[in-house]
Design a protein around this motif. Sequence first.
Motif, PDB file in Angstrom:
ATOM      1  N   TYR A 182       0.817  -0.954   0.114  1.00 10.30           N
ATOM      2  CA  TYR A 182      -0.047   0.038  -0.186  1.00 10.30           C
ATOM      3  C   TYR A 182       0.677   1.202   0.029  1.00 10.30           C
ATOM      4  CZ  TYR A 182      -3.548   3.303   1.543  1.00 10.30           C
ATOM      5  OH  TYR A 182      -4.223   4.386   1.685  1.00 10.30           O
ATOM      6  N   HIS A 183       0.354   2.148  -0.844  1.00  9.07           N
ATOM      7  CA  HIS A 183       1.250   3.400  -0.799  1.00  9.07           C
ATOM      8  C   HIS A 183       0.198   4.631  -1.317  1.00  9.07           C
ATOM      9  CE1 HIS A 183       4.463   6.372  -1.205  1.00  9.07           C
ATOM     10  NE2 HIS A 183       3.604   6.757  -2.458  1.00  9.07           N
ATOM     11  N   ASP A 235      -2.494   9.048   6.324  1.00  8.36           N
ATOM     12  CA  ASP A 235      -3.028   8.882   7.812  1.00  8.36           C
ATOM     13  C   ASP A 235      -4.360   8.964   7.659  1.00  8.36           C
ATOM     14  OD1 ASP A 235      -2.305  11.404   7.120  1.00  8.36           O
ATOM     15  OD2 ASP A 235      -2.429  12.063   9.053  1.00  8.36           O
ATOM     16  N   HIS A 236      -4.944   9.407   6.727  1.00  9.48           N
ATOM     17  CA  HIS A 236      -6.665   9.627   6.498  1.00  9.48           C
ATOM     18  C   HIS A 236      -6.888   8.382   5.362  1.00  9.48           C
ATOM     19  CE1 HIS A 236      -7.046  13.312   8.568  1.00  9.48           C
ATOM     20  NE2 HIS A 236      -5.976  13.984   7.879  1.00  9.48           N
ATOM     21  N   CYS A 237      -6.397   8.175   4.386  1.00 11.68           N
ATOM     22  CA  CYS A 237      -6.656   7.205   3.478  1.00 11.68           C
ATOM     23  C   CYS A 237      -6.479   5.790   4.025  1.00 11.68           C
ATOM     24  CB  CYS A 237      -5.762   7.299   2.344  1.00 11.68           C
ATOM     25  SG  CYS A 237      -6.034   8.896   1.438  1.00 11.68           S
ATOM     26  N   LEU A 238      -5.206   5.427   4.637  1.00 12.61           N
ATOM     27  CA  LEU A 238      -4.991   3.933   5.178  1.00 12.61           C
ATOM     28  C   LEU A 238      -6.200   3.641   6.278  1.00 12.61           C
ATOM     29  CD1 LEU A 238      -3.465   1.506   5.055  1.00 12.61           C
ATOM     30  CD2 LEU A 238      -1.876   2.526   6.641  1.00 12.61           C
ATOM     31  N   LYS A 243     -10.772  -0.137   7.215  1.00  9.69           N
ATOM     32  CA  LYS A 243     -12.108  -0.406   7.446  1.00  9.69           C
ATOM     33  C   LYS A 243     -13.004  -0.968   6.465  1.00  9.69           C
ATOM     34  CE  LYS A 243     -16.102   2.194   9.537  1.00  9.69           C
ATOM     35  NZ  LYS A 243     -16.649   3.636   9.609  1.00  9.69           N
ATOM     36  N   ALA A 244     -12.635  -0.458   5.429  1.00  7.50           N
ATOM     37  CA  ALA A 244     -13.419  -1.039   3.955  1.00  7.50           C
ATOM     38  C   ALA A 244     -13.186  -2.124   3.634  1.00  7.50           C
ATOM     39  CB  ALA A 244     -13.283   0.027   2.951  1.00  7.50           C
ATOM     40  N   GLU A 270       2.579   7.185  14.241  1.00  7.46           N
ATOM     41  CA  GLU A 270       2.031   7.214  15.781  1.00  7.46           C
ATOM     42  C   GLU A 270       0.718   7.520  15.665  1.00  7.46           C
ATOM     43  OE1 GLU A 270       2.886   9.867  19.766  1.00  7.46           O
ATOM     44  OE2 GLU A 270       4.172  10.070  18.026  1.00  7.46           O
ATOM     45  N   LYS A 271       0.156   8.318  14.489  1.00  7.96           N
ATOM     46  CA  LYS A 271      -1.233   8.648  14.217  1.00  7.96           C
ATOM     47  C   LYS A 271      -2.017   7.226  14.007  1.00  7.96           C
ATOM     48  CE  LYS A 271      -0.045  13.524  12.559  1.00  7.96           C
ATOM     49  NZ  LYS A 271      -0.273  14.264  11.298  1.00  7.96           N
ATOM     50  N   LEU A 272      -1.322   6.686  13.185  1.00  5.70           N
ATOM     51  CA  LEU A 272      -2.001   5.470  12.666  1.00  5.70           C
ATOM     52  C   LEU A 272      -2.289   4.495  13.826  1.00  5.70           C
ATOM     53  CD1 LEU A 272      -0.213   4.796   9.253  1.00  5.70           C
ATOM     54  CD2 LEU A 272      -2.732   5.258   9.536  1.00  5.70           C
TER      55      LEU A 272
END
Length: 288
Positions: A182-183, A235-238, A243-244, A270-272
Motif C-alpha cells: 500500500y502507498h 494517515d487519512h486514507c489508510l 475499515k472498508a 504514531e497517528k495510525l
Amino acid sequence: MAVHDPIRAPILLITDLSARCDRAMDRAAALAKSHGVRLIALHVVETPWLTKLADPTWRNMLQDSTEFAKQRLTDDPALADVDLTVLVEPGNPLEVIEQVAKTNHCSLIVSGTARDETLGRIVLGNTVERLARRTPTPFLVVRSRPFTAYQNIVVATDFSDGASQALAYARTVCPSTPMTLYHAFDQIAGIYELDSPTVAEETEALRARTKQFGQSTLGLEANKFPIVIEHGAADHCLPEYVKAHRVELVVMGTHGATGVSRTAMGSIAEKLLSRVQCDVLLVPHANR
C-alpha cells in the motif's frame, strides 16, 4: 540491507494481567506456537519511589503480584502448550520492557492497548506510543481477537530501506499469508508545471515503483502481492482502507533510533496507532 532476525528468539508479551490484555496474550501465544519459540510474559509493578523496595510491606506486595501473575498465566488454557516464562519485575515500565527484550534477545514485543484512556497500568495511555518510539525491537500492538492466523495484511511503504525491512520482517512473522502493498500520495512532483503528471499518471508510475520495491525486497514472490495506490494523506486514507476491506494487520517501518517522527512514513505511524481499527506491527530500522 540490514534486517531484523526472523522469529527464532523469544517473543515478549507485556501484560497488566487484566482481561483487556487477553487478546494480545492469545495472539502472542499463537505466534509463539507457530514459530516454535519461547513466550516471555512480563508484568511490571511500577515503583514511583525506589525506596519502596526496602519496605517489607512493598516486598510482600511484589511477592503477591508475582504469585498472582504466575497463577493467572500458567492456568490460562491459551498458554497450555506454550513454552512459557513468567516475569514480574519492579521499576519503570519502559525501562524494564526494554531491558528484558534486550537481555533475552527477543524477536518481537506484543502488547494490547486501551482505547480512550490516558492513565493506568502498563499497557494503558501513552506507554504503548512511547515504547513504539523507543524500542529497537519489532512491536506488535493487538486490538482484535485472534480467531485465526492473520488472513488480510497490508504493508505500508514509502520505498525506503526501513519500509523494505518492514516488508521482509512481515514475511518472517506470516510466511504464507498474502499481503497487499500500500502507498498513499498527496503531492505530485511538478504539480505547478505545465507538463506535470495527472493523478492517474502518477498513480500508474507509483504502481510500477511499488512493484519494483516488492521485487527488490522479496524477489519474484512479490509479483503475487496486490498493489493499492491511493491519492491522499496516508494517515487519512489508510484507516479508511483498513475499515472498508476488513484488514487484520497493518505493517509499517518506523525508520531508525530516533523513533516514528524521523521520516514521512515514520511520522504517520504514531497517528495510525490510534486511527486504524486493527492490529499494527511497527518495525524499527535495524542499523546493522
